[in-house]
Scaffold this motif. Structure first.
Motif, PDB file in Angstrom:
ATOM      1  N   GLU A  78       0.804  -1.211   0.000  1.00 46.93           N
ATOM      2  CA  GLU A  78       0.000   0.000   0.000  1.00 46.93           C
ATOM      3  C   GLU A  78       0.845   1.272   0.000  1.00 46.93           C
ATOM      4  OE1 GLU A  78      -0.327  -2.477   2.066  1.00 46.93           O
ATOM      5  OE2 GLU A  78      -2.324  -3.326   1.727  1.00 46.93           O
ATOM      6  N   ASP A  79       1.977   1.254   0.671  1.00 43.72           N
ATOM      7  CA  ASP A  79       2.791   2.462   0.803  1.00 43.72           C
ATOM      8  C   ASP A  79       3.997   2.463  -0.137  1.00 43.72           C
ATOM      9  OD1 ASP A  79       1.156   3.402   2.906  1.00 43.72           O
ATOM     10  OD2 ASP A  79       2.228   2.120   4.320  1.00 43.72           O
ATOM     11  N   ASP A  80       4.007   1.583  -1.111  1.00 44.50           N
ATOM     12  CA  ASP A  80       5.111   1.482  -2.071  1.00 44.50           C
ATOM     13  C   ASP A  80       6.450   1.248  -1.377  1.00 44.50           C
ATOM     14  OD1 ASP A  80       3.390   1.903  -4.224  1.00 44.50           O
ATOM     15  OD2 ASP A  80       3.570   4.073  -4.061  1.00 44.50           O
ATOM     16  N   VAL A  81       6.411   0.661  -0.185  1.00 41.30           N
ATOM     17  CA  VAL A  81       7.639   0.415   0.564  1.00 41.30           C
ATOM     18  C   VAL A  81       8.564  -0.519  -0.205  1.00 41.30           C
ATOM     19  CG1 VAL A  81       8.585  -0.628   2.653  1.00 41.30           C
ATOM     20  CG2 VAL A  81       6.593   0.856   2.806  1.00 41.30           C
ATOM     21  N   LEU A  82       8.002  -1.587  -0.766  1.00 43.01           N
ATOM     22  CA  LEU A  82       8.826  -2.545  -1.490  1.00 43.01           C
ATOM     23  C   LEU A  82       9.414  -1.941  -2.761  1.00 43.01           C
ATOM     24  CD1 LEU A  82       6.893  -5.927  -1.227  1.00 43.01           C
ATOM     25  CD2 LEU A  82       9.048  -5.324  -0.170  1.00 43.01           C
ATOM     26  N   ASP A  83       8.628  -1.084  -3.428  1.00 46.95           N
ATOM     27  CA  ASP A  83       9.143  -0.452  -4.646  1.00 46.95           C
ATOM     28  C   ASP A  83      10.326   0.449  -4.329  1.00 46.95           C
ATOM     29  OD1 ASP A  83       7.136  -1.755  -5.959  1.00 46.95           O
ATOM     30  OD2 ASP A  83       5.856  -0.003  -6.213  1.00 46.95           O
ATOM     31  N   ARG A  84      10.231   1.224  -3.261  1.00 45.19           N
ATOM     32  CA  ARG A  84      11.360   2.058  -2.827  1.00 45.19           C
ATOM     33  C   ARG A  84      12.554   1.185  -2.432  1.00 45.19           C
ATOM     34  NH1 ARG A  84      10.899   7.540  -1.322  1.00 45.19           N
ATOM     35  NH2 ARG A  84       9.420   8.506  -2.769  1.00 45.19           N
ATOM     36  N   PHE A  85      12.266   0.084  -1.793  1.00 42.65           N
ATOM     37  CA  PHE A  85      13.328  -0.803  -1.330  1.00 42.65           C
ATOM     38  C   PHE A  85      14.130  -1.366  -2.495  1.00 42.65           C
ATOM     39  CE2 PHE A  85      14.562  -5.244  -0.272  1.00 42.65           C
ATOM     40  CZ  PHE A  85      15.530  -4.966   0.681  1.00 42.65           C
ATOM     41  N   ILE A  86      13.447  -1.793  -3.554  1.00 43.30           N
ATOM     42  CA  ILE A  86      14.185  -2.396  -4.674  1.00 43.30           C
ATOM     43  C   ILE A  86      14.932  -1.331  -5.469  1.00 43.30           C
ATOM     44  CG2 ILE A  86      12.463  -2.351  -6.548  1.00 43.30           C
ATOM     45  CD1 ILE A  86      13.224  -5.411  -6.906  1.00 43.30           C
ATOM     46  N   HIS A  87      14.428  -0.073  -5.478  1.00 40.87           N
ATOM     47  CA  HIS A  87      15.207   1.024  -6.040  1.00 40.87           C
ATOM     48  C   HIS A  87      16.528   1.161  -5.280  1.00 40.87           C
ATOM     49  CE1 HIS A  87      11.468   2.122  -8.018  1.00 40.87           C
ATOM     50  NE2 HIS A  87      12.071   3.112  -8.657  1.00 40.87           N
ATOM     51  N   ARG A  88      16.446   1.032  -3.971  1.00 41.25           N
ATOM     52  CA  ARG A  88      17.630   1.157  -3.134  1.00 41.25           C
ATOM     53  C   ARG A  88      18.632   0.031  -3.419  1.00 41.25           C
ATOM     54  NH1 ARG A  88      19.371   5.273   0.598  1.00 41.25           N
ATOM     55  NH2 ARG A  88      21.423   4.489   1.142  1.00 41.25           N
ATOM     56  N   LEU A  89      18.131  -1.175  -3.613  1.00 37.70           N
ATOM     57  CA  LEU A  89      19.018  -2.295  -3.918  1.00 37.70           C
ATOM     58  C   LEU A  89      19.789  -2.054  -5.206  1.00 37.70           C
ATOM     59  CD1 LEU A  89      16.797  -5.437  -3.110  1.00 37.70           C
ATOM     60  CD2 LEU A  89      18.517  -4.351  -1.655  1.00 37.70           C
TER      61      LEU A  89
ATOM     62  N   LEU B 115       6.446  -0.035   9.752  1.00 33.66           N
ATOM     63  CA  LEU B 115       6.038   0.301  11.106  1.00 33.66           C
ATOM     64  C   LEU B 115       5.510   1.733  11.143  1.00 33.66           C
ATOM     65  CD1 LEU B 115       9.093  -1.216  13.025  1.00 33.66           C
ATOM     66  CD2 LEU B 115       6.868  -2.280  12.595  1.00 33.66           C
ATOM     67  N   ARG B 116       4.873   2.084  12.225  1.00 33.03           N
ATOM     68  CA  ARG B 116       4.250   3.407  12.317  1.00 33.03           C
ATOM     69  C   ARG B 116       5.254   4.543  12.353  1.00 33.03           C
ATOM     70  NH1 ARG B 116      -0.656   2.425  16.748  1.00 33.03           N
ATOM     71  NH2 ARG B 116      -1.854   0.948  15.458  1.00 33.03           N
ATOM     72  N   ASP B 117       6.478   4.270  12.792  1.00 30.37           N
ATOM     73  CA  ASP B 117       7.478   5.330  12.893  1.00 30.37           C
ATOM     74  C   ASP B 117       8.275   5.505  11.601  1.00 30.37           C
ATOM     75  OD1 ASP B 117       9.005   3.064  12.867  1.00 30.37           O
ATOM     76  OD2 ASP B 117       9.942   3.390  14.818  1.00 30.37           O
ATOM     77  N   GLY B 118       7.844   4.833  10.525  1.00 28.56           N
ATOM     78  CA  GLY B 118       8.526   4.980   9.248  1.00 28.56           C
ATOM     79  C   GLY B 118       9.575   3.931   8.973  1.00 28.56           C
ATOM     80  N   ARG B 119       9.958   3.160   9.978  1.00 28.53           N
ATOM     81  CA  ARG B 119      10.924   2.088   9.768  1.00 28.53           C
ATOM     82  C   ARG B 119      10.210   0.820   9.294  1.00 28.53           C
ATOM     83  NH1 ARG B 119      13.898   1.165  15.171  1.00 28.53           N
ATOM     84  NH2 ARG B 119      11.748   1.311  15.918  1.00 28.53           N
ATOM     85  N   MET B 120      10.979  -0.230   9.053  1.00 23.67           N
ATOM     86  CA  MET B 120      10.408  -1.510   8.648  1.00 23.67           C
ATOM     87  C   MET B 120      10.886  -2.604   9.591  1.00 23.67           C
ATOM     88  SD  MET B 120      10.431  -1.795   4.489  1.00 23.67           S
ATOM     89  CE  MET B 120      12.217  -1.657   4.381  1.00 23.67           C
ATOM     90  N   SER B 121      10.014  -3.567   9.820  1.00 28.68           N
ATOM     91  CA  SER B 121      10.443  -4.777  10.526  1.00 28.68           C
ATOM     92  C   SER B 121      10.725  -5.842   9.479  1.00 28.68           C
ATOM     93  CB  SER B 121       9.359  -5.262  11.493  1.00 28.68           C
ATOM     94  OG  SER B 121       8.205  -5.688  10.778  1.00 28.68           O
ATOM     95  N   ALA B 122      11.744  -6.645   9.704  1.00 29.24           N
ATOM     96  CA  ALA B 122      12.144  -7.691   8.775  1.00 29.24           C
ATOM     97  C   ALA B 122      12.054  -9.036   9.466  1.00 29.24           C
ATOM     98  CB  ALA B 122      13.565  -7.438   8.265  1.00 29.24           C
ATOM     99  N   HIS B 123      11.275  -9.942   8.888  1.00 31.21           N
ATOM    100  CA  HIS B 123      11.111 -11.279   9.443  1.00 31.21           C
ATOM    101  C   HIS B 123      11.757 -12.276   8.497  1.00 31.21           C
ATOM    102  CE1 HIS B 123       8.000  -9.946  12.410  1.00 31.21           C
ATOM    103  NE2 HIS B 123       7.869  -9.006  11.505  1.00 31.21           N
ATOM    104  N   LEU B 124      12.746 -13.017   8.977  1.00 27.14           N
ATOM    105  CA  LEU B 124      13.453 -13.994   8.166  1.00 27.14           C
ATOM    106  C   LEU B 124      12.603 -15.268   8.070  1.00 27.14           C
ATOM    107  CD1 LEU B 124      16.112 -14.370   6.629  1.00 27.14           C
ATOM    108  CD2 LEU B 124      17.096 -15.326   8.719  1.00 27.14           C
ATOM    109  N   VAL B 125      12.069 -15.514   6.882  1.00 23.72           N
ATOM    110  CA  VAL B 125      11.184 -16.653   6.661  1.00 23.72           C
ATOM    111  C   VAL B 125      11.963 -17.879   6.213  1.00 23.72           C
ATOM    112  CG1 VAL B 125       9.208 -17.486   5.298  1.00 23.72           C
ATOM    113  CG2 VAL B 125       9.278 -15.102   6.102  1.00 23.72           C
ATOM    114  N   LYS B 126      13.029 -17.662   5.428  1.00 27.14           N
ATOM    115  CA  LYS B 126      13.835 -18.768   4.912  1.00 27.14           C
ATOM    116  C   LYS B 126      15.278 -18.318   4.767  1.00 27.14           C
ATOM    117  CE  LYS B 126      14.346 -21.837   0.882  1.00 27.14           C
ATOM    118  NZ  LYS B 126      13.849 -22.156  -0.472  1.00 27.14           N
ATOM    119  N   HIS B 127      16.195 -19.202   5.147  1.00 26.75           N
ATOM    120  CA  HIS B 127      17.626 -18.901   5.013  1.00 26.75           C
ATOM    121  C   HIS B 127      18.377 -20.228   4.995  1.00 26.75           C
ATOM    122  CE1 HIS B 127      21.639 -17.304   5.861  1.00 26.75           C
ATOM    123  NE2 HIS B 127      21.172 -16.130   5.506  1.00 26.75           N
ATOM    124  N   PRO B 128      19.459 -20.330   4.217  1.00 25.01           N
ATOM    125  CA  PRO B 128      20.190 -21.606   4.159  1.00 25.01           C
ATOM    126  C   PRO B 128      20.704 -22.068   5.510  1.00 25.01           C
ATOM    127  CG  PRO B 128      20.870 -20.186   2.370  1.00 25.01           C
ATOM    128  CD  PRO B 128      19.980 -19.364   3.246  1.00 25.01           C
TER     129      PRO B 128
END
Length: 239
Positions: free
Chosen positions: A58-69, A226-239
């Motif tokens: 909804e907030d284009d967070v992922l789109d901004r994130f991949i621009h950053r990558l 998150l409400r303060d503008g940051r993001m929480s990251a949950h590791l779902v899968k990792h080797p």
């Protein structure tokens, strides 16, 4: 690992031990996500790895994130290049490159904007058919340049699984696209990153894109604003 059929190579030479793989991987230079905390969580972006990031859109967070990558991939070395793949039916949904934001990252870093942008190759997929041609286009870019360090796919599952998907093609075609991109990046030593949306609701829902996408990704991270503008990251899968 199966033995190779390379002429003149003995069966013993065709195998690689787990220790050799670990040493080779530990010596490879990894890309940064632009976040020290996220790098610490996943270990950075390893060449040949496939990293799937998903979350609410909804907030284009992922789109901004991949621009950053993409920006981070070309920031530290003038020899590095990146491929940015945009997926989305422009008649049904908004999926665009935020050029102003990308330029602002280069300006903030004191970099030459023209130089930075020329090292980012754009590939567009506005239909299922166009997405199926993406691996061939990416392979052509990689063949012309030895400096591609990152292939980033924005909303990789949108055309086949999103709410606005037309669903003209067999989902098996989507599996083929992901498989070929993963193989290309592994062979060329580039990191593959992709974003998508959740398939449902809940504290940590599964990503859309089907079982194969979850199987193919080396690392899966659920990002939630998150409400303060940051993001929480949950590791779902990792080797």
């Amino acid at each position: 690992m199966s033995p190779s059929s390379t002429p003149g190579q003995s069966p013993a030479d065709a195998f690689e031990t787990a220790l050799a793989v670990m040493e080779r991987r530990s010596g490879a230079e990894r890309l940064t996500t632009g976040s020290g905390s996220l790098d610490a969580l996943i270990g950075g972006l390893e060449p040949g790895g496939f990293y799937l990031f998903y979350g609410p859109g909804e907030d284009d967070v992922l789109d901004r994130f991949i621009h950053r990558l993409v920006f981070e991939a070309v920031r530290l070395s003038p020899e590095r290049e990146a491929v940015y793949v945009l997926c989305g039916n422009y008649r049904r949904s908004r999926t665009v490159l935020d050029l102003d934001y990308l330029v602002s990252l280069f300006v903030e870093a004191g970099m030459d904007v023209d130089d930075g942008l020329t090292r980012i190759h754009m590939v567009y997929a506005f239909s299922e058919r166009q997405l199926m041609r993406v691996p061939r286009l990416v392979e052509g870019i990689m063949g012309d340049s030895n400096g591609v360090a990152l292939v980033a796919v924005q909303q990789v599952a949108k055309l086949f699984y999103g709410e606005d998907a037309v669903r003209f093609e067999d989902p098996a075609e989507f599996t083929g696209v992901v498989s070929r991109l993963r193989q290309l990046c592994y062979e060329r030593g580039a990191a593959l990153t992709a974003t998508c949306r959740p398939a449902g609701r809940g504290p940590v829902p599964l990503p859309e894109g089907g079982v194969y996408l979850r199987h193919a990704a080396s690392v899966i991270v659920y990002l939630r604003p998150l409400r303060d503008g940051r993001m929480s990251a949950h590791l779902v899968k990792h080797p």
